[in-house]
Design a protein around this motif. Structure first.
Motif, mmCIF file in Angstrom:
data_model
loop_
_atom_site.group_PDB
_atom_site.id
_atom_site.type_symbol
_atom_site.label_atom_id
_atom_site.label_comp_id
_atom_site.label_asym_id
_atom_site.label_seq_id
_atom_site.Cartn_x
_atom_site.Cartn_y
_atom_site.Cartn_z
ATOM 1 N N ARG A 113 0.830 -1.209 0.000
ATOM 2 C CA ARG A 113 0.000 0.000 0.000
ATOM 3 C C ARG A 113 0.865 1.260 0.000
ATOM 4 N N TRP A 117 -1.313 2.474 11.467
ATOM 5 C CA TRP A 117 -2.498 2.083 10.721
ATOM 6 C C TRP A 117 -2.932 0.684 11.138
ATOM 7 N N GLU A 119 -7.568 -0.267 7.739
ATOM 8 C CA GLU A 119 -7.076 0.873 6.952
ATOM 9 C C GLU A 119 -6.199 0.450 5.786
ATOM 10 N N PHE A 156 -7.242 -1.235 3.575
ATOM 11 C CA PHE A 156 -8.182 -1.296 2.458
ATOM 12 C C PHE A 156 -8.876 0.053 2.221
ATOM 13 N N ARG A 157 -8.400 1.069 2.884
ATOM 14 C CA ARG A 157 -8.755 2.470 2.592
ATOM 15 C C ARG A 157 -7.523 3.306 2.933
ATOM 16 N N ASP A 202 -5.946 5.590 1.648
ATOM 17 C CA ASP A 202 -5.850 7.031 1.423
ATOM 18 C C ASP A 202 -5.801 7.785 2.759
ATOM 19 N N VAL A 203 -6.489 7.261 3.784
ATOM 20 C CA VAL A 203 -6.468 7.945 5.078
ATOM 21 C C VAL A 203 -5.075 7.863 5.700
#
Length: 327
Positions: free
Chosen positions: A203, A280, A284, A286-287, A289-290
């Protein structure tokens, strides 16, 4: 590995058990089928998790087909103790050293492919592909996330497998997925200590964040050990931490609260050295961007702070394990 040993119908009949007695043992539950013509005692079968059941089935398949049916791909990975994420365990995978004859059924996937003698290991009384060959086979056939998780964990268990990967890639040069496999194996790093850390590296790369150092040890200016951190960007003054549940324990609220307290003190000590800390969770990943936004804010804060003396290389030591550089 302490998987139970299957009991085979042919051996039972040869020992004097009659077909009627065998049927009665199955009806009563004393024996449980695990594969055609293969059984376990009920208590043994009930104790199996999905991974162990797959390994037992693999041994049964090899018993039936012979040792030239080398357990491979996901099946070999389980024998080697790899971490697998959402694996499809419905089929036993075998590789046979031949040019044709591949087939796939509901329970079996036969891969026809050359296999060298040095690519065969014996693990748990089964013939399986070597760690290096298994890494390449998975990198060719699995989605990137799953291939990296498995590959990192195999390199963590077998660091010497890195030496055999180039030959395994060359041997797969004409097989499907080899281009993807080359990209995957170039990214692998056995210093990732969990599936979450492996996904985190993927990621971070996708988010355009610079490649971190892994498992770095941080010290105070006087040489006192502070922490070993998952991810480290020395030039940016940032520490990254993946919050896997293993860090906090489970089930016992008092134990979990104590773990959380210790983790807070640890993070305070890291911040005391002057580093920003970006954390994280699994969700997170899997999202992400945050997390990327969190990282950007931390980098901005670090740019506006004075560089701490603890950021010098003498205070940020790598782990003792050294992985050869990739060409």
């Amino acid at each position: 590995m302490t998987d139970p040993t299957p009991i085979y119908r042919s051996d039972l009949l040869a020992s004097g058990i009659t077909p009627d007695e065998l049927r009665q043992a199955l009806r009563s539950g004393a024996l449980t089928p695990v594969a055609p013509g293969a059984y376990l005692r009920r208590a043994e079968a009930d104790a199996l998790d999905d991974d162990a059941r797959h390994r037992v089935r693999g041994r049964c398949v090899q018993h039936t087909l012979g040792w030239d049916a080398v357990l491979s791909h996901v099946t070999a990975a389980l024998f080697h103790g790899a971490d697998l994420w959402n694996p499809d365990l419905s089929r036993i995978h075998i590789t046979r050293d031949r040019r044709s004859g591949g087939r796939r059924t509901d329970n079996l996937h036969v891969h026809p492919a050359p296999i060298a003698r040095e690519e065969i290991f014996v693990v748990g009384a089964a013939a399986v592909t070597s760690p290096a060959r298994t890494i390449v086979d998975l990198a060719r056939s699995l989605p990137v996330d799953e291939a990296v998780i498995a590959g990192d964990s195999l390199l963590r268990r077998y660091p010497s497998a890195l030496v055999g990967i180039p030959a395994a890639l060359d041997g797969a040069a004409l097989r499907a997925g080899v281009a993807s496999a080359r990209r995957v194996v170039d990214f692998l790093d056995g210093r990732s200590e969990s599936a979450g850390e492996s996904l985190g590296r993927l990621r971070l790369r996708s988010a355009g964040i610079p490649e971190p150092s892994l498992q770095r040890e941080l010290f105070t200016p006087d040489g006192t050990f502070v922490a070993r951190v998952d991810f480290f960007w020395e030039e940016l003054g940032i520490v990254g931490e993946f919050d896997g549940m293993g860090k906090y324990g489970a089930g016992d609220p008092e134990s979990t609260a104590e773990s959380v307290h210790r983790e807070k003190l640890r993070e305070d000590a890291i911040r005391g050295l002057g580093f920003e800390v970006v954390r994280w969770t699994w969700a997170e990943l899997f999202r992400f961007d945050v997390v990327a936004d969190r990282f950007a804010r931390a980098a901005e804060r670090a740019r506006h702070s004075l560089p701490p003396t603890a950021k010098t290389p003498a205070r940020c030591m790598p782990r003792a394990t050294v992985y050869p550089a990739r060409g």
